[in-house]
Design an enzyme around this catalytic site. Structure first.
Site, PDB file in Angstrom:
ATOM      1  N   GLU A 106       0.840  -1.202   0.000  1.00 34.69           N
ATOM      2  CA  GLU A 106       0.000   0.000   0.000  1.00 34.69           C
ATOM      3  C   GLU A 106       0.874   1.250   0.000  1.00 34.69           C
ATOM      4  O   GLU A 106       1.904   1.276   0.660  1.00 34.69           O
ATOM      5  CB  GLU A 106      -0.863  -0.061   1.273  1.00 34.69           C
ATOM      6  CG  GLU A 106      -2.022   0.881   1.309  1.00 34.69           C
ATOM      7  CD  GLU A 106      -2.872   0.683   2.579  1.00 34.69           C
ATOM      8  OE1 GLU A 106      -3.284  -0.455   2.888  1.00 34.69           O
ATOM      9  OE2 GLU A 106      -3.105   1.688   3.262  1.00 34.69           O
ATOM     10  N   ASP A 108       0.263   5.280   0.644  1.00 35.36           N
ATOM     11  CA  ASP A 108      -0.815   6.120   1.188  1.00 35.36           C
ATOM     12  C   ASP A 108      -0.541   7.607   1.244  1.00 35.36           C
ATOM     13  O   ASP A 108       0.499   8.018   1.757  1.00 35.36           O
ATOM     14  CB  ASP A 108      -1.037   5.788   2.681  1.00 35.36           C
ATOM     15  CG  ASP A 108      -1.644   4.442   2.917  1.00 35.36           C
ATOM     16  OD1 ASP A 108      -2.234   3.901   1.988  1.00 35.36           O
ATOM     17  OD2 ASP A 108      -1.509   3.956   4.050  1.00 35.36           O
ATOM     18  N   GLU A 110      -2.884  10.550   3.156  1.00 38.56           N
ATOM     19  CA  GLU A 110      -4.080  10.718   3.974  1.00 38.56           C
ATOM     20  C   GLU A 110      -4.092  12.160   4.455  1.00 38.56           C
ATOM     21  O   GLU A 110      -3.087  12.648   4.960  1.00 38.56           O
ATOM     22  CB  GLU A 110      -4.022   9.776   5.185  1.00 38.56           C
ATOM     23  CG  GLU A 110      -5.211   8.877   5.305  1.00 38.56           C
ATOM     24  CD  GLU A 110      -5.067   7.849   6.414  1.00 38.56           C
ATOM     25  OE1 GLU A 110      -5.990   7.065   6.601  1.00 38.56           O
ATOM     26  OE2 GLU A 110      -4.039   7.836   7.092  1.00 38.56           O
TER      27      GLU A 110
END
Ligand SMILES: *[C@@H]1O[C@H](CO)[C@@H](O)[C@H](O)[C@H]1NC(C)=O
Ligand SMILES: *[C@@H]1O[C@H](CO)[C@@H](O)[C@H](O)[C@H]1NC(C)=O
Length: 270
Positions: A106, A108, A110
């Site tokens: 993953e 990311d 955010e």
């Protein structure tokens, strides 16, 4: 032995060809109807008009989210985002690439909302083989809610670079040589969602979502995918990352002694 070697070779070859085809297809700004499915939110996620814009919204009942129809293995993925304006405290806009399963990889971004006028936090992380704990956080040098800004992931077999308006902010290099797994075998989809996480998101959970400001809306446009071009770590990039990390980084797992009392992860020590 031979047959398992052969089959893993053909599997990677197939995965590689599929992703190459997928990636090769898509250059230039794309139509959201063709590229994404709104996956949850009971109508709170919307693709607008001719498909050049997508919005996610969040109210007391639900957030919303979308995912790409295609999977990607390497490439440069750009998207323009305009984050929830005004009092966005407690809201989280996640924007990430992910494969599936417990050993998933993953990459990311955010975005943690804040009170009007207080800075958003840009949180980044990398999971390899199901393991994350590699957070770095930044504050932007602009207001990410007043206009669209481009957030990019440039992913090659050698390195992952996170960019904001084309300025690299973080690099996660392939350190397989010292035993750190690197995402390079599992194709990923692109996901985004807007939800409330006021138990932890803003000032560690002290500031709650103010639902009188709902619905909260984040907007997306100009999604672009380019096949990965060879990415060498170069001086310009290093200098820019150094500048961002010196002036705008507010958290780095590689300097958090308390968290790793028995020693930092291997990639922190090179
Ligand atoms: C919100 O603003 C406060 C005050 O500037 C800051 O301490 C905090 O890190 C900001 N971001 C979040 C997500 O709490
Ligand atoms: C060096 O890095 C910068 C910033 O990421 C990039 O724009 C440029 O194309 C790179 N140059 C080379 C020769 O790879």
């Amino acid at each position: 032995m031979l047959s398992s070697l052969y089959s893993s070779y053909t599997t990677s070859l197939i995965i590689f060809s599929i992703s190459f085809l997928l990636v090769a297809y898509t250059t230039g700004a794309t139509n959201f109807y063709n590229e994404f499915d709104i996956t949850w939110g009971g109508g709170r996620g919307k693709i607008a008009g001719t498909g050049d814009m997508l919005t996610l919204s969040l109210d007391r009942v639900s957030g919303s989210g979308f995912q790409s129809k295609k999977e990607y293995l390497f490439g440069r993925i750009d998207m323009e985002l305009k984050l929830v304006p005004g009092n966005s405290a407690g809201t989280v806009t996640a924007y990430y690439l992910s494969s599936q399963g417990i050993n998933h990889d993953e990459i990311d971004f955010e975005f943690l909302g804040n009170l009007t006028g207080d800075p958003y936090t840009l949180h980044t992380n990398v999971y390899t083989q199901g393991k994350g704990e590699r957070e770095q956080q930044f504050q932007m040098w602009f207001d990410p809610t007043s206009n669209f800004h481009t957030y990019s992931i440039h992913w090659t077999p050698r390195t992952i670079v996170f960019l904001v308006d084309n300025t690299p902010i973080r690099e996660f290099k392939n350190r397989e040589a010292i035993g750190v797994p690197f995402p390079k075998n599992q194709p990923m989809r692109l996901y985004s969602s807007l939800w409330s996480a006021d138990e932890w998101a803003t000032r560690g959970g002290l500031v709650k979502t103010d639902w009188t400001h709902a619905p909260f809306v984040a907007s997306y446009r100009n999604f672009k995918v380019k096949p990965s071009v060879k990415s060498h770590s170069n001086m310009t990039r290093k200098e820019k990352i150094r500048w961002v990390q010196k002036n705008h980084m507010i958290y780095n797992y590689c300097t958090d002694n308390k968290r790793f009392p028995r020693g930092f992860p291997a990639e922190c020590t090179v």
